[in-house]
Design a protein around this motif. Structure first.
Motif, PDB file in Angstrom:
ATOM      1  N   UNK A 151       0.881  -1.278   0.008  1.00 39.57           N
ATOM      2  CA  UNK A 151       0.193   0.074  -0.052  1.00 39.57           C
ATOM      3  C   UNK A 151       0.757   1.379   0.030  1.00 39.57           C
ATOM      4  N   UNK A 152       0.579   2.192  -1.089  1.00 33.76           N
ATOM      5  CA  UNK A 152       1.395   3.280  -0.991  1.00 33.76           C
ATOM      6  C   UNK A 152       1.200   4.332  -0.095  1.00 33.76           C
ATOM      7  N   UNK A 153       2.091   5.061   0.726  1.00 35.86           N
ATOM      8  CA  UNK A 153       2.017   6.020   1.475  1.00 35.86           C
ATOM      9  C   UNK A 153       1.505   7.442   0.603  1.00 35.86           C
ATOM     10  N   UNK A 154       0.705   8.006   1.461  1.00 37.35           N
ATOM     11  CA  UNK A 154       0.287   9.379   0.672  1.00 37.35           C
ATOM     12  C   UNK A 154       1.615  10.450   1.066  1.00 37.35           C
ATOM     13  N   UNK A 155       1.778  11.405   0.200  1.00 36.26           N
ATOM     14  CA  UNK A 155       2.608  12.389   0.123  1.00 36.26           C
ATOM     15  C   UNK A 155       1.848  13.702   1.197  1.00 36.26           C
ATOM     16  N   UNK A 156       2.927  14.200   2.159  1.00 37.72           N
ATOM     17  CA  UNK A 156       2.355  15.313   2.903  1.00 37.72           C
ATOM     18  C   UNK A 156       3.156  16.366   2.731  1.00 37.72           C
ATOM     19  N   UNK A 157       2.895  17.535   3.208  1.00 34.30           N
ATOM     20  CA  UNK A 157       3.652  18.730   3.377  1.00 34.30           C
ATOM     21  C   UNK A 157       4.366  18.837   4.546  1.00 34.30           C
ATOM     22  N   UNK A 158       5.514  19.021   4.904  1.00 31.07           N
ATOM     23  CA  UNK A 158       6.232  19.285   6.023  1.00 31.07           C
ATOM     24  C   UNK A 158       6.826  20.708   5.773  1.00 31.07           C
ATOM     25  N   UNK A 159       6.768  21.219   7.144  1.00 29.12           N
ATOM     26  CA  UNK A 159       7.399  22.583   7.312  1.00 29.12           C
ATOM     27  C   UNK A 159       8.944  22.538   8.133  1.00 29.12           C
ATOM     28  N   UNK A 160       9.725  23.086   7.959  1.00 27.42           N
ATOM     29  CA  UNK A 160      10.813  23.215   8.664  1.00 27.42           C
ATOM     30  C   UNK A 160      10.831  23.665   9.726  1.00 27.42           C
ATOM     31  N   UNK A 161      11.239  23.109  11.040  1.00 27.47           N
ATOM     32  CA  UNK A 161      10.797  23.719  12.289  1.00 27.47           C
ATOM     33  C   UNK A 161      12.100  24.407  12.822  1.00 27.47           C
ATOM     34  N   UNK A 162      13.261  23.447  12.462  1.00 30.45           N
ATOM     35  CA  UNK A 162      14.636  24.345  12.921  1.00 30.45           C
ATOM     36  C   UNK A 162      15.719  23.565  12.011  1.00 30.45           C
ATOM     37  N   UNK A 163      16.852  23.975  11.842  1.00 26.14           N
ATOM     38  CA  UNK A 163      17.907  23.169  11.516  1.00 26.14           C
ATOM     39  C   UNK A 163      19.212  23.663  11.975  1.00 26.14           C
ATOM     40  N   UNK A 164      20.302  22.686  12.061  1.00 24.70           N
ATOM     41  CA  UNK A 164      21.441  23.423  12.670  1.00 24.70           C
ATOM     42  C   UNK A 164      22.819  22.566  12.013  1.00 24.70           C
ATOM     43  N   UNK A 165      23.864  22.912  11.891  1.00 22.36           N
ATOM     44  CA  UNK A 165      25.116  22.105  11.469  1.00 22.36           C
ATOM     45  C   UNK A 165      25.642  21.381  12.860  1.00 22.36           C
ATOM     46  N   UNK A 166      25.698  20.099  12.513  1.00 21.24           N
ATOM     47  CA  UNK A 166      26.128  19.371  13.864  1.00 21.24           C
ATOM     48  C   UNK A 166      27.441  18.866  13.404  1.00 21.24           C
ATOM     49  N   UNK A 167      27.997  18.929  12.275  1.00 18.52           N
ATOM     50  CA  UNK A 167      29.584  18.844  11.918  1.00 18.52           C
ATOM     51  C   UNK A 167      29.598  19.618  10.764  1.00 18.52           C
ATOM     52  N   UNK A 168      30.982  20.006  10.420  1.00 17.24           N
ATOM     53  CA  UNK A 168      31.007  20.870   9.274  1.00 17.24           C
ATOM     54  C   UNK A 168      30.454  20.316   7.863  1.00 17.24           C
ATOM     55  N   UNK A 169      30.251  19.304   7.787  1.00 16.84           N
ATOM     56  CA  UNK A 169      29.472  18.777   6.602  1.00 16.84           C
ATOM     57  C   UNK A 169      28.004  18.339   6.841  1.00 16.84           C
ATOM     58  N   UNK A 170      27.401  18.112   7.857  1.00 17.91           N
ATOM     59  CA  UNK A 170      26.178  17.682   8.070  1.00 17.91           C
ATOM     60  C   UNK A 170      25.233  18.442   8.779  1.00 17.91           C
ATOM     61  N   UNK A 171      24.006  18.398   8.218  1.00 14.84           N
ATOM     62  CA  UNK A 171      22.826  19.560   8.646  1.00 14.84           C
ATOM     63  C   UNK A 171      21.863  18.699   9.223  1.00 14.84           C
ATOM     64  N   UNK A 172      21.485  19.019  10.508  1.00 14.15           N
ATOM     65  CA  UNK A 172      20.338  18.120  11.334  1.00 14.15           C
ATOM     66  C   UNK A 172      19.185  19.120  10.890  1.00 14.15           C
ATOM     67  N   UNK A 173      18.158  18.315  10.460  1.00 17.08           N
ATOM     68  CA  UNK A 173      16.928  19.050  10.291  1.00 17.08           C
ATOM     69  C   UNK A 173      15.618  18.460  11.090  1.00 17.08           C
ATOM     70  N   UNK A 174      14.746  19.301  11.582  1.00 18.20           N
ATOM     71  CA  UNK A 174      13.588  18.755  12.025  1.00 18.20           C
ATOM     72  C   UNK A 174      12.439  19.466  11.370  1.00 18.20           C
ATOM     73  N   UNK A 175      11.277  18.705  10.910  1.00 18.03           N
ATOM     74  CA  UNK A 175      10.175  19.029  10.242  1.00 18.03           C
ATOM     75  C   UNK A 175       9.036  18.659  11.112  1.00 18.03           C
ATOM     76  N   UNK A 176       7.656  19.375  10.655  1.00 16.87           N
ATOM     77  CA  UNK A 176       6.532  19.093  11.129  1.00 16.87           C
ATOM     78  C   UNK A 176       5.420  18.859  10.202  1.00 16.87           C
TER      79      UNK A 176
END
Length: 246
Positions: free
Chosen positions: A1-26
């Motif tokens: 069964x396919x999962x529906x597509x939803x819109x997510x808003x970026x809540x916050x984002x931060x760099x946790x290493x020089x090359x990696x970004x950590x993002x949280x969506x709702x």
């Protein structure tokens, strides 16, 4: 069964290493995202001629709200990298999921060995509550080992959380491998080398241990070959490859 597509808003984002970004969506509809630790979501990104799909392991533990976190490493010229590194709080993306069977199952091995490289450690962070539950409520002899490989000490992500878990429960072991640059003041959990070298020292037992592999596809292929040739049943070596596509 396919999962529906939803819109997510970026809540916050931060760099946790020089090359990696950590993002949280709702989720925009405020409905909770029901998932198991180790699963992934797929982003739907508008490309020059078509919609592109990029999958990322969920990096947070299952929760009662509608938040979902991912960790993404920057890829030069990558369409997804350019989008996700440029997002600001309030911006939206489209995503579907969760997907995947890279989860802890209802079983009783003597030991779980979790192996990850780079952002391939994200699903294990998502499994932290499951790991705690297994250690506290199942076989009192169960051990769980996390072997994490990155290039340099500055590339270590989420390390403090795994170290805290190891301190909390001595049957959880955490080992970090630096493949390009050693730590100047190595701690007991740090070493220079590749994750395959640690696995050789663990004296894995094909009939008792279950191994999870996530991250760089070359590491996964090499390790899978070593394990199956040493007697591991394929079903006891679980894989989640990260392909660095544009």
């Amino acid at each position: 069964m396919a999962h529906p597509t939803h819109r997510y808003a970026l809540k916050w984002a931060k760099m946790i290493t020089p090359q990696v970004r950590h993002l949280a969506f709702t989720r925009e509809d405020e409905e909770p995202l029901k998932f198991s630790g180790g699963q992934f979501i797929t982003l739907h990104i508008e490309g020059p001629t078509k919609i592109l799909h990029r999958s990322y392991s969920i990096a947070n533990t299952p929760n009662l709200d509608n938040s979902v976190e991912i960790a993404i490493a920057y890829v030069e010229g990558g369409l997804a990298s350019n989008l996700l590194f440029g997002l600001e709080p309030g911006h939206h993306i489209l995503a579907s999921g969760p997907y995947g069977l890279f989860v802890l199952k209802d079983e009783r091995p003597a030991r779980y060995v979790l192996v990850g490289t780079g952002t391939g450690v994200a699903p294990y962070r998502s499994m932290i509550n499951d790991i705690k539950h297994r250690l506290e409520n199942t076989d009192p002899e169960l051990e769980i080992v996390l072997v994490f490989g990155v290039r340099k000490p500055e590339d270590l992500l989420f390390g403090d959380e795994f170290l805290a878990l190891a301190k909390e429960n001595p049957r959880f072991k955490f080992q970090v491998c630096y493949s390009r640059e050693a730590s100047k003041h190595p701690q007991p959990y740090e070493r220079f080398g590749r994750v395959q070298e640690v696995l050789a020292e663990l004296k894995l037992e094909p009939g008792k241990d279950i191994v999870y592999l996530c991250g760089n596809p070359n590491m996964i292929d090499d390790t899978f070959k070593i394990l199956t040739e040493s007697g591991f049943d394929r079903k006891n070596v679980r894989r989640e490859k990260y392909l660095f596509s544009h």
